[in-house]
Design a protein around this motif. Structure first.
Motif, PDB file in Angstrom:
ATOM      1  N   THR A 157      -5.009  -3.320   4.775  1.00 15.47           N
ATOM      2  CA  THR A 157      -3.659  -3.285   3.941  1.00 15.47           C
ATOM      3  C   THR A 157      -2.823  -3.822   5.157  1.00 15.47           C
ATOM      4  N   THR A 208       2.531  -1.752  -0.340  1.00 16.13           N
ATOM      5  CA  THR A 208       1.046  -1.289  -0.145  1.00 16.13           C
ATOM      6  C   THR A 208       1.019  -0.383   1.284  1.00 16.13           C
ATOM      7  N   SER A 221      -0.684   2.807   0.028  1.00 20.91           N
ATOM      8  CA  SER A 221      -1.880   2.796  -0.537  1.00 20.91           C
ATOM      9  C   SER A 221      -2.982   3.464   0.266  1.00 20.91           C
ATOM     10  N   ASP A 237      -7.694  -2.644  -1.700  1.00 22.02           N
ATOM     11  CA  ASP A 237      -6.437  -2.989  -1.493  1.00 22.02           C
ATOM     12  C   ASP A 237      -6.248  -4.532  -1.129  1.00 22.02           C
ATOM     13  N   HIS A 274      -6.340  -4.941  -5.051  1.00 22.73           N
ATOM     14  CA  HIS A 274      -5.281  -4.383  -5.803  1.00 22.73           C
ATOM     15  C   HIS A 274      -3.981  -5.209  -5.716  1.00 22.73           C
ATOM     16  N   TRP A 319       0.776  -1.484  -7.165  1.00 17.34           N
ATOM     17  CA  TRP A 319      -0.570  -1.499  -6.385  1.00 17.34           C
ATOM     18  C   TRP A 319      -0.980  -0.283  -5.741  1.00 17.34           C
ATOM     19  N   GLN A 320      -0.123   0.645  -5.311  1.00 15.91           N
ATOM     20  CA  GLN A 320      -0.359   1.974  -4.894  1.00 15.91           C
ATOM     21  C   GLN A 320      -1.190   2.691  -5.985  1.00 15.91           C
ATOM     22  N   VAL A 338      -4.729   1.757  -6.517  1.00 17.89           N
ATOM     23  CA  VAL A 338      -5.629   2.406  -5.789  1.00 17.89           C
ATOM     24  C   VAL A 338      -6.052   3.641  -6.048  1.00 17.89           C
TER      25      VAL A 338
END
Length: 360
Positions: free
Chosen positions: A36, A46, A50, A102, A126, A305-306, A309
């Protein structure tokens, strides 16, 4: 009776050892790696968030799968494809990482995907958005969990054209994601009855977008399409306000806009933006419950995105449990068999090409 007993014991022993053979975990541990951005422009979207999401999933799963420990490592690759690919190779070969997660910036995602294919190890992205990831570069070992450029284009560009924004000029970040987003959005615009009058490409993370904004303004297009992610998208919107773009009757369409971008812009600059997202923390009770837990640890609400994950890690670990092994192709097959229905995904399904399709 005495002659039959050894036979019975032998059958029992064979059944027991067959069960042990079926439940196999390579190297005695399931290891996940979050690749990441810890210090660059994708850090807030992220980065540490993440890593936290992956750790939350591991803890919620119980820390073990098939009675073997689950480990998590992470690394920052400075958003550079060569560094990202080098770390991925080290992780797969030496660290014995089973799945990489990620990977912001599509150019890096594609570079890591090539290593994943070569090493025959799993990769779940992601924050890699290019549709080419599951298109011409599709592999049995890679998955795209949160979104892609086709989804953003269909969700946002089609809606904007429907509202009267039928002439577009693109301000495009000059890398894989930007190119893919401009291409996919242009197709949707034309199919919806609009037209693209031009485009200009700028370097990723360029410190000054002024000349590019002026070109877009001079095009007289109703819509300036931002085919870029952070920080270029937010910088363009801020400059648009300073240069009088909106007062002149033009609008901007952010084809990728995250909650962190809205916070960076502030409500005055962001008001009226049309956007497509795969997750919003305040959508319903499920999203609020998980996001509250995330906020308590991170002091920020999660990005799409997080959240993705966490969703993918839980689905991956459940697939290992169901398959009785961490063999990449068997786990991937089990992940495709099982619907993805959780706080992040509605009506989710992992397709054969590796794209996890779900409601946005």
């Amino acid at each position: 009776m005495s002659r039959a007993l050894p036979s019975v014991l032998g059958v029992f022993f064979l059944a027991a050892t067959a069960g042990l053979a079926a439940a196999q975990v390579s190297d005695g541990v399931v290891k996940l790696g979050v690749l990441t951005d810890m210090a660059g422009p994708a850090k807030d979207a992220t980065g540490p968030g993440s890593v936290l999401a992956a750790q939350m999933a591991i803890e919620d799963f119980g820390g073990k799968v098939l009675d073997k420990p689950i480990e998590l490592i992470s690394s920052d690759y400075q958003l550079k494809p060569d560094i990202g690919a080098s770390i991925a190779r080290q992780w797969y070969d030496v660290e014995k990482v089973d799945v990489i997660l990620d990977v912001p910036v599509s150019a890096v995602g594609l570079a890591v995907q090539a290593v994943s294919r070569e090493k025959q190890k799993l990769l779940i992205v992601h924050s890699t958005g290019t549709a080419d990831f599951t298109g011409k570069f599709c592999t049995p070992y890679s998955m795209q969990w949160a979104f892609n450029t086709v989804a953003l284009a269909v969700g946002t560009a089609r809606e904007v054209v429907k509202r009267g924004g039928n002439s577009w000029f693109f301000l495009t970040a000059d890398y894989a994601f930007g190119h893919s987003l401009e291409r996919d959005a242009s197709r949707v615009i034309v199919e919806s009855g609009g037209k693209v009058v031009g485009a200009v490409r700028h370097p990723f993370q360029t410190p000054d977008l002024s000349s590019f904004i002026l070109q877009a303004q001079a095009s007289k297009a109703k819509i300036i399409g931002l085919a870029a992610g952070p920080p270029d998208n937010t910088n363009a919107i801020k400059l648009g306000g300073e240069f009088g773009v909106f007062q002149g009757g033009q609008q901007m369409a952010g084809l990728l806009v995250l909650i962190t971008d809205i916070h960076a812009l502030g409500l005055k600059a962001a008001q009226g933006l049309v956007l497509t997202t795969s997750f919003y923390w305040d959508m319903d009770e499920q999203t609020r419950a998980w996001s509250k837990r995330f906020f308590e640890k991170q002091k920020k609400m999660p990005t799409m995105w997080q959240a993705a994950v966490y969703s993918s890690v839980m689905h991956y670990l459940n697939a290992i449990k169901a398959a009785g092994t961490d063999d990449p192709l068997k786990v991937a097959a089990k992940m495709r068999e099982t619907p993805v229905e959780d706080f992040f995904s509605r009506h989710g399904k992992l397709r054969e090409d590796g794209l996890m399709v779900h409601d946005l």
